[in-house]
Design a protein around this motif. Structure first.
Motif, PDB file in Angstrom:
ATOM      1  N   GLY A 296      17.686  49.244  47.182  1.00 51.71           N
ATOM      2  CA  GLY A 296      17.546  49.096  48.160  1.00 51.71           C
ATOM      3  C   GLY A 296      17.948  47.416  48.285  1.00 51.71           C
ATOM      4  O   GLY A 296      17.131  47.118  49.800  1.00 51.71           O
ATOM      5  N   ARG A 297      18.600  47.005  47.600  1.00 56.17           N
ATOM      6  CA  ARG A 297      19.713  46.096  48.145  1.00 56.17           C
ATOM      7  C   ARG A 297      20.277  46.029  49.331  1.00 56.17           C
ATOM      8  O   ARG A 297      21.076  46.450  49.568  1.00 56.17           O
ATOM      9  N   LEU A 298      20.765  44.841  49.313  1.00 57.76           N
ATOM     10  CA  LEU A 298      22.300  44.322  50.607  1.00 57.76           C
ATOM     11  C   LEU A 298      23.015  45.624  50.413  1.00 57.76           C
ATOM     12  O   LEU A 298      24.048  45.744  49.284  1.00 57.76           O
ATOM     13  N   LEU A 299      23.794  46.122  51.737  1.00 57.48           N
ATOM     14  CA  LEU A 299      24.761  47.460  51.028  1.00 57.48           C
ATOM     15  C   LEU A 299      25.477  46.763  51.268  1.00 57.48           C
ATOM     16  O   LEU A 299      26.080  45.960  52.353  1.00 57.48           O
ATOM     17  N   VAL A 300      27.230  46.706  50.633  1.00 63.26           N
ATOM     18  CA  VAL A 300      28.242  46.123  50.634  1.00 63.26           C
ATOM     19  C   VAL A 300      29.174  47.234  50.470  1.00 63.26           C
ATOM     20  O   VAL A 300      29.816  47.463  49.823  1.00 63.26           O
ATOM     21  N   THR A 301      29.686  46.664  52.521  1.00 66.92           N
ATOM     22  CA  THR A 301      30.520  48.085  52.227  1.00 66.92           C
ATOM     23  C   THR A 301      32.134  47.398  52.231  1.00 66.92           C
ATOM     24  O   THR A 301      33.272  47.951  52.087  1.00 66.92           O
ATOM     25  N   ASP A 302      32.224  46.316  51.374  1.00 69.61           N
ATOM     26  CA  ASP A 302      33.505  45.701  51.331  1.00 69.61           C
ATOM     27  C   ASP A 302      34.173  46.422  50.154  1.00 69.61           C
ATOM     28  O   ASP A 302      33.713  46.686  49.447  1.00 69.61           O
ATOM     29  N   GLU A 303      35.597  47.005  49.915  1.00 70.89           N
ATOM     30  CA  GLU A 303      36.221  47.768  49.133  1.00 70.89           C
ATOM     31  C   GLU A 303      36.978  46.577  48.139  1.00 70.89           C
ATOM     32  O   GLU A 303      37.015  45.736  47.572  1.00 70.89           O
ATOM     33  N   ILE A 304      36.159  47.010  46.826  1.00 75.27           N
ATOM     34  CA  ILE A 304      36.413  46.736  45.568  1.00 75.27           C
ATOM     35  C   ILE A 304      38.089  47.110  45.045  1.00 75.27           C
ATOM     36  O   ILE A 304      37.910  47.627  44.224  1.00 75.27           O
ATOM     37  N   THR A 305      38.996  45.753  44.622  1.00 72.33           N
ATOM     38  CA  THR A 305      40.092  46.757  43.843  1.00 72.33           C
ATOM     39  C   THR A 305      40.482  45.209  42.701  1.00 72.33           C
ATOM     40  O   THR A 305      39.938  44.082  43.042  1.00 72.33           O
ATOM     41  N   PHE A 306      41.061  46.499  41.887  1.00 73.57           N
ATOM     42  CA  PHE A 306      40.917  46.133  40.144  1.00 73.57           C
ATOM     43  C   PHE A 306      42.697  45.837  40.871  1.00 73.57           C
ATOM     44  O   PHE A 306      43.871  47.093  40.963  1.00 73.57           O
ATOM     45  N   ASP A 307      43.312  45.087  39.842  1.00 72.55           N
ATOM     46  CA  ASP A 307      44.990  44.758  39.054  1.00 72.55           C
ATOM     47  C   ASP A 307      44.637  45.785  38.158  1.00 72.55           C
ATOM     48  O   ASP A 307      44.562  46.196  37.073  1.00 72.55           O
ATOM     49  N   PRO A 308      46.078  46.868  38.638  1.00 75.86           N
ATOM     50  CA  PRO A 308      46.526  47.211  37.363  1.00 75.86           C
ATOM     51  C   PRO A 308      47.671  46.653  36.193  1.00 75.86           C
ATOM     52  O   PRO A 308      47.933  46.052  36.724  1.00 75.86           O
ATOM     53  N   GLU A 309      47.713  47.322  35.020  1.00 77.65           N
ATOM     54  CA  GLU A 309      48.515  46.986  34.179  1.00 77.65           C
ATOM     55  C   GLU A 309      49.449  46.731  33.671  1.00 77.65           C
ATOM     56  O   GLU A 309      49.201  48.112  33.137  1.00 77.65           O
ATOM     57  N   LEU A 310      51.241  47.143  33.835  1.00 77.30           N
ATOM     58  CA  LEU A 310      51.630  47.724  33.171  1.00 77.30           C
ATOM     59  C   LEU A 310      52.235  47.547  31.696  1.00 77.30           C
ATOM     60  O   LEU A 310      52.100  46.017  31.128  1.00 77.30           O
ATOM     61  N   VAL A 311      52.255  48.791  30.815  1.00 77.84           N
ATOM     62  CA  VAL A 311      52.116  49.073  29.688  1.00 77.84           C
ATOM     63  C   VAL A 311      53.235  49.143  29.077  1.00 77.84           C
ATOM     64  O   VAL A 311      53.653  50.640  29.373  1.00 77.84           O
ATOM     65  N   LEU A 312      54.169  48.854  28.929  1.00 77.13           N
ATOM     66  CA  LEU A 312      55.757  48.636  27.818  1.00 77.13           C
ATOM     67  C   LEU A 312      55.531  49.531  26.977  1.00 77.13           C
ATOM     68  O   LEU A 312      55.153  49.079  26.054  1.00 77.13           O
ATOM     69  N   ARG A 313      55.733  50.804  27.599  1.00 72.94           N
ATOM     70  CA  ARG A 313      56.815  51.479  26.205  1.00 72.94           C
ATOM     71  C   ARG A 313      58.384  52.198  25.956  1.00 72.94           C
ATOM     72  O   ARG A 313      58.611  52.124  26.791  1.00 72.94           O
ATOM     73  N   GLY A 314      57.777  53.323  25.427  1.00 77.81           N
ATOM     74  CA  GLY A 314      59.500  53.902  25.470  1.00 77.81           C
ATOM     75  C   GLY A 314      60.368  54.902  26.119  1.00 77.81           C
ATOM     76  O   GLY A 314      61.035  55.076  25.859  1.00 77.81           O
ATOM     77  N   SER A 315      59.740  54.996  27.178  1.00 79.73           N
ATOM     78  CA  SER A 315      59.933  55.439  28.644  1.00 79.73           C
ATOM     79  C   SER A 315      61.258  55.106  29.525  1.00 79.73           C
ATOM     80  O   SER A 315      61.405  55.614  30.498  1.00 79.73           O
ATOM     81  N   THR A 316      61.140  53.659  29.540  1.00 80.56           N
ATOM     82  CA  THR A 316      61.673  53.007  30.276  1.00 80.56           C
ATOM     83  C   THR A 316      62.472  52.008  29.257  1.00 80.56           C
ATOM     84  O   THR A 316      61.918  51.713  27.933  1.00 80.56           O
ATOM     85  N   ALA A 317      64.401  51.380  29.592  1.00 78.89           N
ATOM     86  CA  ALA A 317      64.792  51.093  28.907  1.00 78.89           C
ATOM     87  C   ALA A 317      65.982  50.011  30.338  1.00 78.89           C
ATOM     88  O   ALA A 317      66.252  51.364  30.914  1.00 78.89           O
ATOM     89  N   PRO A 318      67.155  49.265  29.916  1.00 80.02           N
ATOM     90  CA  PRO A 318      67.754  48.969  30.378  1.00 80.02           C
ATOM     91  C   PRO A 318      68.833  50.615  30.628  1.00 80.02           C
ATOM     92  O   PRO A 318      68.721  51.029  29.669  1.00 80.02           O
ATOM     93  N   LEU A 319      69.323  49.979  32.211  1.00 85.54           N
ATOM     94  CA  LEU A 319      70.415  51.033  32.495  1.00 85.54           C
ATOM     95  C   LEU A 319      72.040  50.966  32.207  1.00 85.54           C
ATOM     96  O   LEU A 319      71.834  50.290  31.682  1.00 85.54           O
ATOM     97  N   GLN A 320      71.758  51.877  31.792  1.00 85.51           N
ATOM     98  CA  GLN A 320      73.407  52.244  30.990  1.00 85.51           C
ATOM     99  C   GLN A 320      74.603  53.406  31.828  1.00 85.51           C
ATOM    100  O   GLN A 320      73.581  53.930  32.590  1.00 85.51           O
ATOM    101  N   SER A 321      75.316  52.735  32.061  1.00 86.54           N
ATOM    102  CA  SER A 321      76.785  53.828  32.957  1.00 86.54           C
ATOM    103  C   SER A 321      77.021  55.573  32.290  1.00 86.54           C
ATOM    104  O   SER A 321      76.848  55.600  30.797  1.00 86.54           O
ATOM    105  N   ARG A 322      75.913  56.497  32.569  1.00 84.03           N
ATOM    106  CA  ARG A 322      76.311  57.699  32.071  1.00 84.03           C
ATOM    107  C   ARG A 322      78.012  58.065  32.013  1.00 84.03           C
ATOM    108  O   ARG A 322      78.186  58.495  32.058  1.00 84.03           O
TER     109      ARG A 322
END
Length: 325
Positions: A296-322
């Protein structure tokens, strides 16, 4: 009736006589024991005693779009544990292939006098105008995590989708990619539309599945993209499949970024670069908001937003000329 009493008594850890006393609203039962018995009645779908029939149950509905996307079971696990620690009982409700929908689950939850509902990646608006009206009239405590559409006036917990795409694009641009495509969920899906905000490259909308990601990424590859950012890890796995079907390599020819950091994404081939949602923190915030409403406490309807974290793995790499390969 005896078997029903026995089932409730066993679940509550009390005697059948105690259950009978609660059912008939007789004195001599401690409040904590009484609450436990009432919760057991709710769990088994038995009617509460008439004097407390209007009271909200300690059950909390947990509504998910599906369980095939690993991010939804991950949210359900954290939310469920958090609810149980607060003396609440989670009731898992997920859309099924045989047509059981949000509307059906909401009808069921309302019949059990459920205490509140947490929607994950879904929306109570999906249930239709009649159910929305009933939920609104009941003033039922609700929280939405990454809601599928606009739900004004309802507490929400969300990931910053626009920031996620900015991070992914900046990462790919830093690797030399200038032709970057975006694979999103269906048009109108709120998190997808937020990811689209500020993005200037080619975009494809599809259903959230590996096959949907494969088809959408195939269309982007026809536009000569060298980097693909996806709105889910399942879509990203489909994108990798599309790249390989064209005889290309990830990441040598095309870099792929997912979203969620679902279970096992570090073990895919190649391991997936992805945007991680802080699931534990988001789930905890949602449960805290729901409990505040239940108290029964005060209802707060403001949206709570969280930041994402970029997790670097092997599916990305420097661009190479095909052309030079």
């Amino acid at each position: 009736m005896t078997s029903r009493l026995a089932a409730v008594a066993a679940y509550a850890g009390v005697s059948e006589a105690t259950v009978s006393r609660v059912l008939h609203d007789k004195p001599g039962v401690a409040q904590a024991t009484r609450d436990t018995v009432l919760t057991a009645l709710d769990v088994f779908g038995f009617p509460r005693p008439r004097p407390v029939r209007g009271e909200r149950a300690r059950l909390v509905g947990l509504v998910l779009p599906d369980l095939s996307n690993p991010v939804f079971p991950a949210f359900a696990d954290v939310i469920g544990v958090s609810l149980v620690r607060r003396g609440l009982v989670p009731v898992l409700c997920t859309r099924t292939s045989d047509g059981v929908s949000e509307a059906h689950y909401i009808q069921m939850l309302l019949r059990t006098q459920v205490g509140g509902i947490v929607f994950v990646g879904s929306s109570f608006a999906d249930a239709g105008p009649e159910q929305v009206r009933r939920l609104t009239e009941r003033k039922l405590p609700m929280v939405l995590i990454n809601a599928a559409d606009e739900n004004l006036g309802v507490p929400q917990v969300s990931i910053d989708d626009a920031a996620a795409v900015r991070q992914a694009v900046a990462h790919l641009a830093g690797l030399g990619h200038s032709r970057i495509g975006l694979v999103l969920g269906p048009w109108g899906h709120l998190p997808s539309m937020r990811k689209l905000a500020g993005f200037a490259g080619p975009v494809e909308h599809t259903v959230f599945s590996v096959e949907g990601g494969r088809a959408a990424a195939g269309r982007l590859l026809e536009q000569q993209v060298t980097g693909i950012v996806c709105a889910s890890d399942a879509l990203a796995l489909g994108a990798i499949r599309a790249v390989r079907r064209q005889g290309l390599d990830v990441p040598a020819d095309v870099s792929v970024v997912g979203f969620d950091d679902s279970t096992f994404m570090a073990m895919t081939d190649p391991p997936l670069t992805t945007l991680r949602q802080p699931i534990r923190e988001m789930a905890t915030a949602a449960v805290s908001s729901l409990v505040a409403q239940l108290d029964g406490r005060l209802l707060v309807t403001d949206e709570i937003t969280f930041d994402p974290e970029l997790v670097l793995r092997g599916s990305t790499a420097p661009l190479q000329s095909r052309a030079n390969k």
